[in-house]
Structures are given as structure tokens and as C-alpha cells.
Design a protein around this motif. Structure first.
Motif, short mmCIF file in Angstrom:
data_model
loop_
_atom_site.label_atom_id
_atom_site.label_comp_id
_atom_site.label_asym_id
_atom_site.label_seq_id
_atom_site.Cartn_x
_atom_site.Cartn_y
_atom_site.Cartn_z
N MET A 42 0.84 -1.19 0.00
CA MET A 42 0.00 0.00 0.00
C MET A 42 0.88 1.24 0.00
N THR A 43 0.45 2.25 -0.76
CA THR A 43 1.12 3.54 -0.76
C THR A 43 0.26 4.55 -0.02
N LEU A 44 0.87 5.29 0.88
CA LEU A 44 0.16 6.30 1.66
C LEU A 44 0.71 7.67 1.28
N THR A 45 -0.18 8.63 1.12
CA THR A 45 0.25 9.97 0.72
C THR A 45 -0.29 11.01 1.69
N GLU A 46 0.42 12.12 1.74
CA GLU A 46 0.01 13.27 2.55
C GLU A 46 0.58 14.53 1.92
N ALA A 47 -0.08 15.63 2.15
CA ALA A 47 0.44 16.94 1.72
C ALA A 47 1.23 17.61 2.83
N ASP A 48 1.00 17.18 4.06
CA ASP A 48 1.61 17.80 5.24
C ASP A 48 2.90 17.05 5.60
N SER A 49 4.00 17.77 5.68
CA SER A 49 5.30 17.13 5.91
C SER A 49 5.39 16.43 7.26
N SER A 50 4.77 17.01 8.29
CA SER A 50 4.83 16.39 9.61
C SER A 50 4.07 15.07 9.63
N ARG A 51 2.98 14.99 8.87
CA ARG A 51 2.24 13.73 8.81
C ARG A 51 3.00 12.69 7.99
N ILE A 52 3.73 13.14 6.98
CA ILE A 52 4.56 12.20 6.22
C ILE A 52 5.57 11.54 7.15
N VAL A 53 6.20 12.34 8.00
CA VAL A 53 7.16 11.80 8.97
C VAL A 53 6.47 10.82 9.91
N ALA A 54 5.29 11.19 10.40
CA ALA A 54 4.55 10.33 11.33
C ALA A 54 4.16 9.00 10.68
N LEU A 55 3.73 9.06 9.41
CA LEU A 55 3.36 7.84 8.69
C LEU A 55 4.58 6.93 8.50
N LYS A 56 5.72 7.52 8.14
CA LYS A 56 6.93 6.72 7.95
C LYS A 56 7.34 6.04 9.25
N GLU A 57 7.19 6.75 10.35
CA GLU A 57 7.54 6.16 11.64
C GLU A 57 6.57 5.05 12.02
N ARG A 58 5.28 5.29 11.80
CA ARG A 58 4.28 4.30 12.20
C ARG A 58 4.43 3.00 11.43
N PHE A 59 4.74 3.09 10.14
CA PHE A 59 4.77 1.89 9.31
C PHE A 59 6.20 1.49 8.93
N SER A 60 7.16 1.90 9.72
CA SER A 60 8.56 1.60 9.42
C SER A 60 8.86 0.10 9.43
N ASP A 61 8.08 -0.67 10.17
CA ASP A 61 8.31 -2.11 10.25
C ASP A 61 7.48 -2.89 9.24
N HIS A 62 6.74 -2.18 8.39
CA HIS A 62 5.91 -2.86 7.39
C HIS A 62 6.55 -2.68 6.02
N PRO A 63 7.19 -3.72 5.48
CA PRO A 63 7.93 -3.57 4.22
C PRO A 63 7.06 -3.26 3.02
N GLY A 64 5.77 -3.52 3.10
CA GLY A 64 4.90 -3.29 1.96
C GLY A 64 4.35 -1.89 1.86
N VAL A 65 4.67 -1.03 2.83
CA VAL A 65 4.12 0.32 2.87
C VAL A 65 5.15 1.33 2.38
N SER A 66 4.75 2.18 1.45
CA SER A 66 5.57 3.31 1.04
C SER A 66 4.80 4.59 1.29
N VAL A 67 5.51 5.66 1.58
CA VAL A 67 4.90 6.95 1.92
C VAL A 67 5.47 8.01 1.01
N ARG A 68 4.59 8.88 0.48
CA ARG A 68 5.06 9.92 -0.43
C ARG A 68 4.19 11.17 -0.27
N GLU A 69 4.71 12.27 -0.77
CA GLU A 69 3.95 13.52 -0.76
C GLU A 69 3.03 13.56 -1.97
N LEU A 70 1.83 14.07 -1.78
CA LEU A 70 0.89 14.23 -2.89
C LEU A 70 -0.07 15.35 -2.58
N LEU A 71 -0.25 16.24 -3.56
CA LEU A 71 -1.23 17.32 -3.47
C LEU A 71 -2.32 17.07 -4.50
#
Length: 219
Positions: A42-71
Motif C-alpha cells: 500500500m502507498t500512503l500519501t500526505e500533503a503535510d510534511s509532519s504527517r509524512i514523517v509520522a506515517l513513515k515512523e508508524r509503518f517503518s516495520d511494514h515492508p509493503g508500505v511506502s509513503v510519499r507527498e501528494l497534493l
């Protein structure tokens, strides 16, 4: 977030996730955490940089998750099996452009799953304070989906009792939603009851519009 309400709304998208969905404006990842029980990637996106950091931290142990910026809207393309946005389009001036971006993120035949707040009469101080520029009806959501060149599969209201409670508390009593006894009562009693009732029929009104659409196969 109210646990029972979240599980109810998670279920609207679950059958359409496919092998690699993308969530637009994933917030802190509460919905994604539940969808990951049904898809490995699953790919997760956010426009807010602080939430991008939070998402990366939350799913750091899940190899199938990628996080990116999207507007939204944006000039992007993808090959995802589905694109999902829960309570996002009501914040965007160009909601049709946002839907077109979601369309471009999925492969032909891929699903676009949208949840938005329903009925303009319920637009009150709480909506304005949280940046809502509109609320939808089935008619206006149908028009937006068609303008974005999406095929509508399902379109219905959900959470009929929730709309009544929301209107009374935010429009009449001028209260702001948030943790407290009313939310606890809603999640422990009203949400499960409403979900049970709405299993048997589609209500003529609700707090949310649920839309399941698809990118045409030939596009």
C-alpha cells in the motif's frame, strides 16, 4: 478516532483494494492500518510534511508500505489497483481536478473510492473550522464523478443517525466535535446500531456519501 465507526467505514473500501492501493491524505494512518490486514502492499500519501514523517515512523516495520507527498489536484500517474480518499474532497476547491488525479493514479479498471460529508444544510461552524468548502449530495457527487470520467459502481448515503446527531450538536448547539461523552456514546451505541440497520437498506440520507467508481477499461 471512534473505533466502531472506523471499522464500519473501513469495510466500504475493503472489497476494492486490490494488490496495491494508494490512499490520498492518509492522515496518521488509522484507516491504512486496518486495510493492511487485507492487502500486503500500500502507498500512503500526505500533503503535510509532519504527517509524512509520522506515517513513515508508524509503518517503518511494514515492508509493503511506502509513503510519499501528494497534493490534489496534481499532474501524476500511477498503476495502482485503487485510489482511496476519505473526507478529503470537501477541502479542495477543484474537487473534479482531485478526482481526475485519483483516476490517473489507477490502472484501467482500477477503483476510485471516495467518502465525503453529506448535505449542505449540515454545513456549520465545525465544517468551516476544519476547512470544508462544501458538503455533497448523491446528485452532486454523481456529477463530479462523471465530469472526472469515472464509471459509477455504487453511490449511497451512510450513517443516517449520525447526520441527525451531527446537525443537532454542531449546527444547533454550536459544539465542536471532539473526544468526550457524546463521541463515546455515539461509537459504543449509535454507530453499531446504525450499521446494523443500514445492512438491510440504503437510507435516503446520511452523514456521508459513499462512492465506488472505476477508471474505464479502455482509458
Amino acid at each position: 478516532m471512534a473505533k466502531n465507526h472506523r471499522k464500519w467505514f473501513v469495510a466500504f473500501a475493503t472489497p476494492y483494494l486490490g494488490d496495491h492501493p494508494i490512499e490520498v491524505s492518509a492522515g496518521l494512518g488509522d484507516y491504512a492500518a486496518e486495510w493492511l490486514e487485507h492487502t500486503e502492499k500500500m502507498t500512503l500519501t500526505e500533503a503535510d510534511s509532519s504527517r509524512i514523517v509520522a506515517l513513515k515512523e508508524r509503518f517503518s516495520d511494514h515492508p509493503g508500505v511506502s509513503v510519499r507527498e501528494l497534493l490534489l489536484p496534481g499532474e501524476v500517474n500511477g498503476d495502482h489497483s485503487a485510489s482511496i480518499s476519505y473526507n478529503v474532497l470537501e477541502h479542495i476547491d477543484d474537487d473534479i481536478g482531485g478526482l481526475r488525479t485519483m483516476r490517473s493514479l489507477v490502472r484501467p479498471g482500477g477503483h476510485v473510492i471516495v467518502v465525503v460529508p453529506a448535505f449542505p444544510f449540515a454545513m456549520g461552524p465545525a465544517d468551516i473550522a476544519t476547512g470544508h468548502v462544501r458538503r455533497y449530495t448523491k446528485k452532486t457527487m454523481r456529477a463530479a464523478l462523471k465530469s472526472a470520467d469515472l464509471e459509477i459502481m455504487k453511490l449511497h448515503y451512510a450513517n443516517s443517525l449520525g447526520l441527525i446527531g451531527y446537525y443537532v450538536s454542531t449546527c444547533l448547539l454550536k459544539q465542536m466535535p471532539g473526544p468526550g461523552p457524546m463521541v463515546k456514546f455515539y461509537d459504543s451505541t449509535v454507530a453499531p446500531l446504525t450499521r446494523f440497520i443500514e445492512r438491510g437498506f440504503r437510507p435516503p440520507f446520511g452523514q456521508s456519501v459513499i462512492a465506488i467508481a472505476r477508471r474505464p477499461l479502455e482509458s
